[in-house]
Structure formats: structure tokens, C-alpha cells
Design a protein around this motif. Structure first.
Motif, short mmCIF file in Angstrom:
data_model
loop_
_atom_site.label_atom_id
_atom_site.label_comp_id
_atom_site.label_asym_id
_atom_site.label_seq_id
_atom_site.Cartn_x
_atom_site.Cartn_y
_atom_site.Cartn_z
N UNK A 24 -24.79 -1.45 2.64
CA UNK A 24 -23.56 -1.38 1.29
C UNK A 24 -22.83 -1.56 2.59
N UNK A 25 -22.52 -0.11 3.07
CA UNK A 25 -22.09 -0.12 4.47
C UNK A 25 -21.23 -0.99 5.91
N UNK A 26 -22.64 -1.60 5.30
CA UNK A 26 -22.23 -2.80 6.49
C UNK A 26 -21.99 -3.82 6.03
N UNK A 27 -22.84 -4.60 5.74
CA UNK A 27 -22.67 -5.47 4.28
C UNK A 27 -20.85 -5.85 3.90
N UNK A 28 -20.88 -4.79 2.93
CA UNK A 28 -19.80 -5.34 1.95
C UNK A 28 -18.24 -4.15 2.72
#
Length: 188
Positions: free
Chosen positions: A137-141
Motif C-alpha cells: 500500500x505504502x509503496x504502490x499506492x
């Protein structure tokens, strides 16, 4: 109005008239709601009947039929409004997008429905995910990194990163999980 007849007498003589109108209009009435509506119409017709205006049977038929038609229109309008509200709510929630699979089609939650600038929602989301899922979530979104970049950063395979994403999406597509995320209730 014939004052010598009580409504009980009028009812016994005319209850078949109500059933006839219901049958004639092809109304399904398993809970007797339309019969009750016809009964009220019969009562009103009995109270307001004026003998000099025409035959009582014709007047009863007219009043009962029109009351049943009004009831059908109200129910149809209510069903239309309800159907439109459900469709609009579903469209707002899913943005109209669906994932089709062998099990059927499932609505895909619109990502923009999550408030991106509200840290409390992110904290609730993080509490519902594993460390690897949160990393996705943190990296991709949030940071808009590719799966390949995340895999290199986390020293794992691209497939593993994609799997973390699938698990997060599965949780986000679950209606109960989305309620938790949007309303801040941390019990899943």
C-alpha cells in the motif's frame, strides 16, 4: 346513502367485488395488502355514496378500482426510487467497475473513495493489514512505485509483491472491510 345497511352488511355483500378487482388487474396479494386497500375504499365509498348520482355497485367498483390503481402506482414509484438509490450507491462505491471471474462478478471498490490525506484512515487500514501488505500500500499506492521497484527494495520477487497487492485488494473489496476503513471502526 342507505342508513339501514350497516357496513358489516355492505362488506358481506361486496367483499367479492374487491377480490374481483384485484384478480381483474392481475395483482399478486399474498399479504392481503391490496385487499385491505380495497376494504378502505369500500368503506369510503359506503360513507360518501349519493343515490341520486348513480347505482351503488358502479360507484363501489369505480372507487375500489381507482384506489387499487393508486396503490399500485405508489408501490411502483417506491420501487423505482429504491432501485435508483441502490444503483447510485453501488455506482458511487464501485465507480461502476466489476471484476468478473468463474464465481461471478464482484464490485471493485473505487480507490479514490479512500481519503488519501486523512492519516486516521491510513492508520486504520494499516492495523488491518500485514507488514508486507502495508508495504505494498505504502509503496504502490502512496509513493506510486512499480511492483518491480518494490521487489528490488524489499529483496523479493515481483510475484510476491503482486500477491501482497491481491491480498490488499481482496480486503478492500470486502464490504465489511470498507465500512471499517471508512468509518474508523477497528473491529473486523
Amino acid at each position: 346513502m342507505d342508513n339501514q345497511l350497516t357496513f358489516d352488511d355492505v362488506f358481506e355483500q361486496n367483499k367479492r367485488r374487491i377480490h374481483y378487482q384485484i384478480h381483474k388487474m392481475h395483482i399478486q396479494d399474498p399479504h392481503q395488502e391490496f385487499f385491505q386497500e380495497g376494504l378502505i375504499a369500500l368503506w369510503n365509498a359506503h360513507e360518501s355514496y349519493q343515490p341520486d348520482k348513480g347505482p351503488m355497485a358502479t360507484y363501489f367498483n369505480y372507487i375500489i378500482r381507482n384506489r387499487l390503481i393508486d396503490r399500485m402506482r405508489r408501490e411502483t414509484r417506491w420501487e423505482d426510487v429504491t432501485r435508483k438509490a441502490i444503483h447510485e450507491q453501488t455506482t458511487q462505491y464501485t465507480d461502476g467497475n466489476y471484476h468478473r471471474s468463474a464465481e461471478g462478478s464482484h464490485a471493485i471498490a473505487a480507490y479514490y473513495s479512500l481519503p488519501l490525506d486523512d492519516t486516521s484512515h491510513w492508520e486504520v487500514l494499516r492495523s488491518q493489514l500485514t507488514d508486507k501488505q502495508w508495504t505494498w500500500v505504502e509503496c504502490f499506492i502512496i509513493h506510486d512505485m512499480s511492483c518491480k521497484q518494490i521487489a528490488e527494495q524489499e529483496h523479493t520477487t515481483v510475484e510476491a509483491v503482486k500477491n501482497w497487492g491481491r491480498q490488499v485488494k481482496k480486503k478492500l473489496n470486502d464490504p465489511h472491510s470498507c465500512e471499517v476503513l471508512l468509518h474508523g471502526d477497528t473491529e473486523l
